[in-house]
Design a protein around this motif. Structure first.
Motif, PDB file in Angstrom:
ATOM      1  N   ILE A   5      -8.880 -11.052  -5.381  1.00 47.73           N
ATOM      2  CA  ILE A   5      -8.290  -9.720  -5.590  1.00 47.73           C
ATOM      3  C   ILE A   5      -7.009  -9.576  -6.430  1.00 47.73           C
ATOM      4  CG2 ILE A   5      -6.924  -7.508  -4.225  1.00 47.73           C
ATOM      5  CD1 ILE A   5      -8.932  -8.244  -1.869  1.00 47.73           C
ATOM      6  N   LEU A   6      -6.174 -10.621  -6.202  1.00 49.96           N
ATOM      7  CA  LEU A   6      -4.998 -10.920  -7.070  1.00 49.96           C
ATOM      8  C   LEU A   6      -5.433 -11.164  -8.530  1.00 49.96           C
ATOM      9  CD1 LEU A   6      -1.897 -10.869  -6.866  1.00 49.96           C
ATOM     10  CD2 LEU A   6      -2.229 -13.502  -6.498  1.00 49.96           C
ATOM     11  N   ILE A   7      -6.219 -11.962  -8.692  1.00 54.60           N
ATOM     12  CA  ILE A   7      -6.740 -12.286 -10.165  1.00 54.60           C
ATOM     13  C   ILE A   7      -7.148 -10.886 -10.605  1.00 54.60           C
ATOM     14  CG2 ILE A   7      -8.408 -13.364 -11.357  1.00 54.60           C
ATOM     15  CD1 ILE A   7      -8.064 -15.916  -9.256  1.00 54.60           C
ATOM     16  N   ILE A   8      -8.048 -10.065 -10.161  1.00 58.02           N
ATOM     17  CA  ILE A   8      -8.663  -8.804 -10.731  1.00 58.02           C
ATOM     18  C   ILE A   8      -7.455  -8.131 -10.961  1.00 58.02           C
ATOM     19  CG2 ILE A   8     -10.198  -6.971 -10.228  1.00 58.02           C
ATOM     20  CD1 ILE A   8     -11.741  -8.716  -8.673  1.00 58.02           C
ATOM     21  N   GLY A   9      -6.303  -8.042 -10.131  1.00 51.39           N
ATOM     22  CA  GLY A   9      -5.359  -7.334 -10.238  1.00 51.39           C
ATOM     23  C   GLY A   9      -4.366  -7.496 -11.419  1.00 51.39           C
ATOM     24  N   GLY A  10      -4.456  -9.055 -11.717  1.00 52.21           N
ATOM     25  CA  GLY A  10      -3.902  -9.407 -13.032  1.00 52.21           C
ATOM     26  C   GLY A  10      -4.437  -8.827 -14.283  1.00 52.21           C
ATOM     27  N   LEU A  11      -5.937  -9.190 -14.159  1.00 47.39           N
ATOM     28  CA  LEU A  11      -6.879  -8.671 -15.212  1.00 47.39           C
ATOM     29  C   LEU A  11      -6.370  -7.206 -15.637  1.00 47.39           C
ATOM     30  CD1 LEU A  11      -9.984 -10.678 -14.262  1.00 47.39           C
ATOM     31  CD2 LEU A  11      -7.988 -11.182 -15.862  1.00 47.39           C
ATOM     32  N   PHE A  12      -6.278  -6.481 -14.520  1.00 51.02           N
ATOM     33  CA  PHE A  12      -5.775  -4.906 -14.849  1.00 51.02           C
ATOM     34  C   PHE A  12      -4.483  -4.936 -15.416  1.00 51.02           C
ATOM     35  CE2 PHE A  12      -9.600  -3.944 -12.392  1.00 51.02           C
ATOM     36  CZ  PHE A  12     -10.196  -2.652 -12.820  1.00 51.02           C
ATOM     37  N   GLU A  13      -3.581  -5.811 -15.010  1.00 54.87           N
ATOM     38  CA  GLU A  13      -2.152  -5.632 -15.699  1.00 54.87           C
ATOM     39  C   GLU A  13      -2.527  -5.939 -17.025  1.00 54.87           C
ATOM     40  OE1 GLU A  13       2.301  -7.555 -15.479  1.00 54.87           O
ATOM     41  OE2 GLU A  13       0.514  -8.703 -14.096  1.00 54.87           O
ATOM     42  N   LEU A  49      -2.479  -5.794  -6.118  1.00 54.45           N
ATOM     43  CA  LEU A  49      -1.361  -6.524  -5.669  1.00 54.45           C
ATOM     44  C   LEU A  49      -0.868  -6.305  -4.419  1.00 54.45           C
ATOM     45  CD1 LEU A  49       1.014  -8.671  -6.470  1.00 54.45           C
ATOM     46  CD2 LEU A  49       2.233  -6.907  -7.301  1.00 54.45           C
ATOM     47  N   TYR A  50      -0.774  -5.003  -3.986  1.00 54.17           N
ATOM     48  CA  TYR A  50      -0.498  -4.593  -2.542  1.00 54.17           C
ATOM     49  C   TYR A  50      -1.258  -5.102  -1.944  1.00 54.17           C
ATOM     50  CZ  TYR A  50      -0.311  -1.572   1.550  1.00 54.17           C
ATOM     51  OH  TYR A  50       0.052  -1.098   2.872  1.00 54.17           O
ATOM     52  N   LYS A  51      -2.700  -5.055  -2.141  1.00 54.73           N
ATOM     53  CA  LYS A  51      -3.756  -5.153  -1.026  1.00 54.73           C
ATOM     54  C   LYS A  51      -3.683  -7.105  -0.916  1.00 54.73           C
ATOM     55  CE  LYS A  51      -8.591  -4.613  -0.047  1.00 54.73           C
ATOM     56  NZ  LYS A  51      -9.769  -3.812  -0.199  1.00 54.73           N
ATOM     57  N   ALA A  52      -3.617  -7.705  -1.908  1.00 57.13           N
ATOM     58  CA  ALA A  52      -3.516  -9.120  -1.896  1.00 57.13           C
ATOM     59  C   ALA A  52      -2.378  -9.656  -0.769  1.00 57.13           C
ATOM     60  CB  ALA A  52      -3.442  -9.899  -3.265  1.00 57.13           C
ATOM     61  N   ILE A  53      -1.273  -9.076  -0.860  1.00 57.23           N
ATOM     62  CA  ILE A  53      -0.228  -9.510  -0.136  1.00 57.23           C
ATOM     63  C   ILE A  53      -0.389  -8.750   1.443  1.00 57.23           C
ATOM     64  CG2 ILE A  53       1.135  -9.721  -2.034  1.00 57.23           C
ATOM     65  CD1 ILE A  53       2.877  -7.275  -1.246  1.00 57.23           C
ATOM     66  N   SER A  54      -1.043  -7.890   1.549  1.00 53.52           N
ATOM     67  CA  SER A  54      -1.007  -7.150   2.936  1.00 53.52           C
ATOM     68  C   SER A  54      -2.217  -7.255   3.876  1.00 53.52           C
ATOM     69  CB  SER A  54      -0.726  -5.505   2.649  1.00 53.52           C
ATOM     70  OG  SER A  54       0.436  -5.301   1.725  1.00 53.52           O
ATOM     71  N   PHE A  55      -3.230  -7.361   3.170  1.00 53.44           N
ATOM     72  CA  PHE A  55      -4.436  -7.572   4.029  1.00 53.44           C
ATOM     73  C   PHE A  55      -5.203  -8.691   4.458  1.00 53.44           C
ATOM     74  CE2 PHE A  55      -4.088  -3.274   2.372  1.00 53.44           C
ATOM     75  CZ  PHE A  55      -4.024  -2.412   3.434  1.00 53.44           C
ATOM     76  N   GLY A  56      -6.093  -8.939   5.262  1.00 50.88           N
ATOM     77  CA  GLY A  56      -6.889 -10.074   5.352  1.00 50.88           C
ATOM     78  C   GLY A  56      -6.230 -11.093   6.438  1.00 50.88           C
ATOM     79  N   ALA A  57      -6.753 -12.128   6.606  1.00 51.90           N
ATOM     80  CA  ALA A  57      -6.543 -13.251   7.671  1.00 51.90           C
ATOM     81  C   ALA A  57      -5.283 -13.999   6.994  1.00 51.90           C
ATOM     82  CB  ALA A  57      -7.430 -13.810   7.991  1.00 51.90           C
ATOM     83  N   ASN A  58      -5.511 -14.206   5.684  1.00 48.33           N
ATOM     84  CA  ASN A  58      -4.380 -14.877   5.052  1.00 48.33           C
ATOM     85  C   ASN A  58      -3.876 -14.248   3.844  1.00 48.33           C
ATOM     86  OD1 ASN A  58      -4.880 -17.258   6.809  1.00 48.33           O
ATOM     87  ND2 ASN A  58      -6.617 -17.618   5.438  1.00 48.33           N
ATOM     88  N   PRO A  59      -2.834 -13.183   4.192  1.00 48.82           N
ATOM     89  CA  PRO A  59      -2.179 -12.624   2.975  1.00 48.82           C
ATOM     90  C   PRO A  59      -1.476 -13.577   2.287  1.00 48.82           C
ATOM     91  CG  PRO A  59      -1.081 -12.061   5.110  1.00 48.82           C
ATOM     92  CD  PRO A  59      -2.383 -12.757   5.370  1.00 48.82           C
ATOM     93  N   ILE A  60      -1.292 -13.459   0.930  1.00 47.17           N
ATOM     94  CA  ILE A  60      -0.540 -14.332   0.067  1.00 47.17           C
ATOM     95  C   ILE A  60       0.817 -13.858  -0.062  1.00 47.17           C
ATOM     96  CG2 ILE A  60      -0.472 -14.956  -2.360  1.00 47.17           C
ATOM     97  CD1 ILE A  60      -3.382 -14.016  -2.827  1.00 47.17           C
ATOM     98  N   GLY A  71       2.077 -13.698 -14.083  1.00 44.01           N
ATOM     99  CA  GLY A  71       1.663 -14.578 -15.094  1.00 44.01           C
ATOM    100  C   GLY A  71       0.232 -14.421 -15.806  1.00 44.01           C
ATOM    101  N   ILE A  72      -0.906 -13.943 -14.864  1.00 44.71           N
ATOM    102  CA  ILE A  72      -2.223 -13.729 -15.346  1.00 44.71           C
ATOM    103  C   ILE A  72      -1.949 -12.709 -16.455  1.00 44.71           C
ATOM    104  CG2 ILE A  72      -4.223 -12.460 -14.855  1.00 44.71           C
ATOM    105  CD1 ILE A  72      -3.973 -13.886 -11.978  1.00 44.71           C
TER     106      ILE A  72
END
Length: 112
Positions: A5-13, A49-60, A71-72
């Protein structure tokens, strides 16, 4: 999953940087389409970016996620500048782009 999710967000950036550059180059109706692309890409990028840091079992962790996301986007914007906007390429510019890539990979490796 959060890393994808984070990588895809970086590509949208990268996409919103491209749209911003194209909006500045264009005029009239074409400019409005690029501005719309900029706004849509910006929203999607920030949401992912919000989703990558907020959701799932292991948020970044936010610091790691933000550094990787920017960086991406930065590396993507440099390559878009080179290939689309004919920006200059030289040894030092490429050296620092690749050190940025190494840093992003390093953050991924050392993060849980």
């Amino acid at each position: 999953m959060n890393w994808i999710i984070l990588i895809i967000g970086g590509l949208f950036e990268t996409g919103f940087a491209l749209c911003l550059g194209k909006a500045q180059e264009s005029t009239g109706k074409e400019s409005y389409f690029w501005w719309a692309g900029f706004i849509v890409s910006l929203f999607i990028s920030m949401f992912l970016l919000y989703k990558a840091i907020s959701f799932g079992a292991n948020p970044i962790p936010v610091g790691t996620a933000y550094a990787v996301w920017t960086g991406i986007g930065a590396v993507g914007a440099v390559f878009m500048g080179i290939f689309i906007f004919n920006e200059p390429v030289n040894f030092w510019r490429m050296f620092f782009v690749f050190t940025l890539i190494a840093s992003v990979v390093g953050l991924k490796v050392v993060s849980n």
